[in-house]
Every structure is written in C-alpha cells, then in structure tokens.
Write a protein that holds these residues in place. Sequence first.
Motif, PDB file in Angstrom:
ATOM      1  N   ASP A 270       0.673  -1.553   0.171  1.00 36.57           N
ATOM      2  CA  ASP A 270      -0.499   0.242   0.205  1.00 36.57           C
ATOM      3  C   ASP A 270       1.240   1.208  -0.112  1.00 36.57           C
ATOM      4  N   PRO A 271       1.012   1.783  -1.919  1.00 32.97           N
ATOM      5  CA  PRO A 271       2.327   2.601  -1.516  1.00 32.97           C
ATOM      6  C   PRO A 271       2.088   3.947  -0.741  1.00 32.97           C
ATOM      7  N   GLU A 272       0.679   4.185  -0.508  1.00 37.25           N
ATOM      8  CA  GLU A 272       0.030   5.568  -0.812  1.00 37.25           C
ATOM      9  C   GLU A 272       0.384   5.324   1.410  1.00 37.25           C
ATOM     10  N   ARG A 273       0.516   4.723   1.843  1.00 41.36           N
ATOM     11  CA  ARG A 273       0.256   4.886   4.178  1.00 41.36           C
ATOM     12  C   ARG A 273       1.255   3.909   4.466  1.00 41.36           C
ATOM     13  N   ASN A 274       2.077   2.879   3.541  1.00 45.23           N
ATOM     14  CA  ASN A 274       2.965   2.418   4.077  1.00 45.23           C
ATOM     15  C   ASN A 274       3.917   2.906   3.902  1.00 45.23           C
ATOM     16  N   LYS A 275       5.480   3.428   4.617  1.00 45.87           N
ATOM     17  CA  LYS A 275       6.131   4.196   4.475  1.00 45.87           C
ATOM     18  C   LYS A 275       7.295   3.562   5.512  1.00 45.87           C
ATOM     19  N   ALA A 276       8.477   3.292   4.710  1.00 39.76           N
ATOM     20  CA  ALA A 276       9.299   2.845   5.441  1.00 39.76           C
ATOM     21  C   ALA A 276      10.863   3.679   5.133  1.00 39.76           C
ATOM     22  N   TRP A 277      11.645   4.311   6.541  1.00 39.60           N
ATOM     23  CA  TRP A 277      13.221   4.963   6.789  1.00 39.60           C
ATOM     24  C   TRP A 277      13.494   4.109   7.635  1.00 39.60           C
ATOM     25  N   TYR A 278      14.204   4.660   7.071  1.00 33.51           N
ATOM     26  CA  TYR A 278      16.390   4.527   7.883  1.00 33.51           C
ATOM     27  C   TYR A 278      17.137   5.426   8.047  1.00 33.51           C
ATOM     28  N   PRO A 279      17.238   6.281   8.405  1.00 30.56           N
ATOM     29  CA  PRO A 279      17.681   7.810   8.671  1.00 30.56           C
ATOM     30  C   PRO A 279      19.313   7.096   8.666  1.00 30.56           C
ATOM     31  N   THR A 280      20.268   7.982   8.128  1.00 34.95           N
ATOM     32  CA  THR A 280      21.522   7.347   7.543  1.00 34.95           C
ATOM     33  C   THR A 280      22.433   8.127   8.590  1.00 34.95           C
ATOM     34  N   TYR A 281      21.651   8.616  10.308  1.00 31.94           N
ATOM     35  CA  TYR A 281      23.161   8.872  11.638  1.00 31.94           C
ATOM     36  C   TYR A 281      24.110   8.241  11.821  1.00 31.94           C
ATOM     37  N   GLY A 282      23.907   7.293  11.264  1.00 31.65           N
ATOM     38  CA  GLY A 282      24.656   5.819  12.023  1.00 31.65           C
ATOM     39  C   GLY A 282      25.367   5.270  11.193  1.00 31.65           C
ATOM     40  N   SER A 283      26.390   4.073  11.991  1.00 31.10           N
ATOM     41  CA  SER A 283      26.607   3.006  11.148  1.00 31.10           C
ATOM     42  C   SER A 283      26.574   1.533  11.934  1.00 31.10           C
ATOM     43  N   LEU A 284      26.877   0.464  11.200  1.00 33.03           N
ATOM     44  CA  LEU A 284      26.869  -0.853  11.754  1.00 33.03           C
ATOM     45  C   LEU A 284      28.131  -1.241  12.262  1.00 33.03           C
ATOM     46  N   LEU A 285      28.519  -1.541  13.224  1.00 32.82           N
ATOM     47  CA  LEU A 285      30.257  -1.935  13.676  1.00 32.82           C
ATOM     48  C   LEU A 285      30.153  -3.346  13.793  1.00 32.82           C
ATOM     49  N   MET A 286      30.589  -4.143  13.936  1.00 34.93           N
ATOM     50  CA  MET A 286      32.026  -4.965  14.731  1.00 34.93           C
ATOM     51  C   MET A 286      33.308  -4.316  15.095  1.00 34.93           C
ATOM     52  N   TRP A 287      33.784  -4.897  16.680  1.00 38.99           N
ATOM     53  CA  TRP A 287      34.596  -4.465  17.481  1.00 38.99           C
ATOM     54  C   TRP A 287      35.186  -5.442  17.717  1.00 38.99           C
ATOM     55  N   MET A 288      36.259  -5.396  17.648  1.00 38.43           N
ATOM     56  CA  MET A 288      37.165  -5.791  17.567  1.00 38.43           C
ATOM     57  C   MET A 288      37.908  -6.155  19.258  1.00 38.43           C
ATOM     58  N   ASN A 289      38.341  -6.649  20.255  1.00 35.65           N
ATOM     59  CA  ASN A 289      39.034  -6.408  21.512  1.00 35.65           C
ATOM     60  C   ASN A 289      41.064  -6.685  21.068  1.00 35.65           C
ATOM     61  N   THR A 290      41.197  -5.051  21.156  1.00 34.58           N
ATOM     62  CA  THR A 290      42.142  -5.036  20.814  1.00 34.58           C
ATOM     63  C   THR A 290      43.147  -5.421  21.756  1.00 34.58           C
ATOM     64  N   GLU A 291      43.176  -5.859  22.773  1.00 33.46           N
ATOM     65  CA  GLU A 291      44.114  -6.608  23.700  1.00 33.46           C
ATOM     66  C   GLU A 291      44.035  -7.625  24.011  1.00 33.46           C
ATOM     67  N   LYS A 292      43.215  -8.077  23.033  1.00 30.10           N
ATOM     68  CA  LYS A 292      43.309  -9.781  22.388  1.00 30.10           C
ATOM     69  C   LYS A 292      44.020 -10.241  21.093  1.00 30.10           C
ATOM     70  N   LYS A 293      44.633 -11.006  21.664  1.00 32.66           N
ATOM     71  CA  LYS A 293      45.866 -11.748  20.296  1.00 32.66           C
ATOM     72  C   LYS A 293      44.677 -12.049  19.403  1.00 32.66           C
ATOM     73  N   PRO A 294      45.311 -12.132  17.909  1.00 41.47           N
ATOM     74  CA  PRO A 294      45.764 -11.175  17.411  1.00 41.47           C
ATOM     75  C   PRO A 294      45.296 -10.012  17.287  1.00 41.47           C
ATOM     76  N   PHE A 295      44.188  -9.417  17.183  1.00 40.07           N
ATOM     77  CA  PHE A 295      43.482  -8.201  17.295  1.00 40.07           C
ATOM     78  C   PHE A 295      44.443  -7.236  18.187  1.00 40.07           C
ATOM     79  N   ASP A 296      45.390  -7.790  18.428  1.00 44.40           N
ATOM     80  CA  ASP A 296      46.502  -6.443  18.827  1.00 44.40           C
ATOM     81  C   ASP A 296      47.105  -5.741  17.840  1.00 44.40           C
TER      82      ASP A 296
END
Length: 398
Positions: A270-296
């Motif tokens: 229902d394009p007249e009524r159904n809307k989707a909005w994804y605001p580009t104010y951020g990002s998806l990240l993956m985090w490495m533990n830089t205190e652990k080998k080999p990620f240091d």
Amino acid sequence: MKKTIAIAALLAAALTACSSGGKSGATGQSAQPGSTQAAASDQKPMVIDIGFGGTTINRNFSPFNPQASLGMNGYVYENLWTFNILKGGEFVPWLATKYDWSEDGKKITIHLDPRANWSDGNKLTSKDVAFTLKYGREKKAVQNGALLEWTSVETPDDQTVILGFDAPSFTLTDTIGRLRPVQEKVYKDQDPNTFTNPDPVGTGPYKLEYSPQQLTFTARPDYWKQEVPVKTLKMPIIGGTGALPRMLTGEITWSGGAFPNVMKSWVDKDPERNKAWYPTYGSLLMWMNTEKKPFDNVHVRKAISLALNRQEIADAGNPGMFHPINATGLDQETMASWIAPEYAGAVQKDARAEEAKAELAKANLKPEDISFDILENGEWGDAVQRDKIIAQQLNAIG
C-alpha cells in the motif's frame, strides 16, 4: 588460534534496523493525503513495536541501570538538548534552552527552560541537574556510555547550572546534552546497580502504566513543552510471527524492527500509506578486542576489514536500502561535509582478498592461522544473518 571475541572492523551499512527496534529503522502507516488527526476523545492508541524480546517486560525504568527496559528516553525522561545530525548537527534545545562555553573550554553554563516540570507537578530546577551529575560521579553510574569527569558544579539560580572541567572540554557538548535528570528524593539513597525505579517520574510528555506484557504511555495534560498530539501509546511484546502481519492488518502502527525486503513485504502492499524510513545517522560496526591476540595487531585488523564485501552485507535482507560507509566511520552521503578532503570517497564496497592476505603476511600470519567466534544477540535475526555473511566472506580467504 581460537578466540571467543567480539570483533569489530569499520564496515557494513549506514544504520539499519535491528530487532531491538526503537533506535534504528522506522516503519509505519502514514495518514492519507488531506486527512486530519482524529479528535482526542476519538483517537485510537498508537501501537508501537519497540522490540521487546522474551515473554515479560522487565519492570526496570532507571536511566542508570544497564538492565533498564526500552522505551523511556523521550517519552518519560528527556535530554538537556540534542543535535539533529540529519541537518548538519543543528542544535535542538529541550530541557535547556541554550549553553555557553567559556573561551578556554573549561566551563559550560547551562540555561534551563523555566517551563520544564516533572510529571508529579514539581518544577525542574538546576538542583535536579546538579544532583544527577553528583549522583553519577559518586556512584560511578553511567547514563550515556561515558562518565563525565567534571571538577565543579554550581547552581547560581533555579535555571542555571555551571559545570567546570580541568581541561578544554568542548567535545563533551553532546554527552552533557544527553544527560537525563532524575529527582533527588527518588534516587538519593538508591544503589544504581540494583534500583529499578518501578514507577518513574520524568519531565517527558507521558506517564507510564506498566504490565508484564505491555507498556502504556498516557499523555500528560500538564506537559510543559506543548500539547501532546498522540494521547496514548502502547508498546506490547510482539512475539509469535513478529510485527509484519500485525502491521499489515493495522493492529500495529509503527515498528522499529527489521522487515526482510521491506519494500516488497511492506511498502509495495500500500504505497500511499505504508512507509519505511531508515535514517542514515549512524553505522553498523563490529568490535575487535584489541587487547587480545591476534587483534592487537593492526595488520590483522586491516586484513579482516579488507576481506569484507560491505555491499553484500549492506544488501542482506533489504537490498537497495543501505550502503557502505566512509572509512572514517561517517556516512559518505549525508555527512560528506564533515569528512576531511583526504578521506573523501574512502568507501570500500567490495572485498580485496589479495590485499587482505598481504596484510596478514606483514603480521607473519596466514589466513588459516586465525579462527575466532563472532558474538551476537541471538534475538536480532537481521544481525545474525549479517554475521553469517561475514563469516562466509572471511572463510573465502581461508
């Protein structure tokens, strides 16, 4: 070498919706063109899928407690101020009308809105803000992911707070603005790690009614900032088949969750009524533990990053809705003016397998020398899907 570790590389799409909801994508029904809002007495509640998991909503509404339930910020608790990143960082006053930094950046003066009041009828004053700051430091209680290292707090009158620092602190402006005041009479003798604040009192536009399967927010007639246009919000546990079928029947008005192929499954119905909005104010990240080998080792981190096809990750589940971000961590499309010229256009879309192997060689490692687990919240189906793609891409180089 096997490490159970949360890894991170600067990658993936500009912010997409997770099943946790709320802070990411938003999907909902709009009014028909030319329609008007129903009179308050006839208005139906707005039902929102904010992403509650499990079978019971945790009755924990303390902004200091890491186990607090979703849905409080903005509805019950309010920030001093915020910034609209989609408008270039435009200042948005809220509980405070403005702030002034001293020339050396060691002192900020916060001017509160004299209209602001609590839902119990009391006025918000500078003493509430000062108490919240002192409580946070004394109890080592964090609201916004960072503990403010201030050196002094003064309240020369009911609408003024002066916060001092031992070094220039301009970069703390956003963190200070995200402070959500609490009342001293409620928190004075409470342990922030255990106190759940079951019946919250806030400055926001709604009062909360709790049940184990649904939060109901009722508009405050005495809300200080404006008349509240939506009189009742309901945030139930969705469960079962999820939000999409109930969105399609109109039972749910707005969802912050992730719909697979949202254009086909929702908007095109229902394009007249159904809307989707994804605001580009951020990002998806993956985090490495830089205190652990080999990620240091920086070369290992570079290799992981180079091995990823960010466009494939961005298209997972919702093709065409998201895009890879700039290497600085900013969104190339909406934040280009904030990116230094030498990094303009630094967006890696495709995998660069040979470059990834070359980085590993600099660390005296081969791809088969590295093995690790990716940790993820099992309830976030879209994130789990992306993790599987990432694992496949890394396996492709060994």
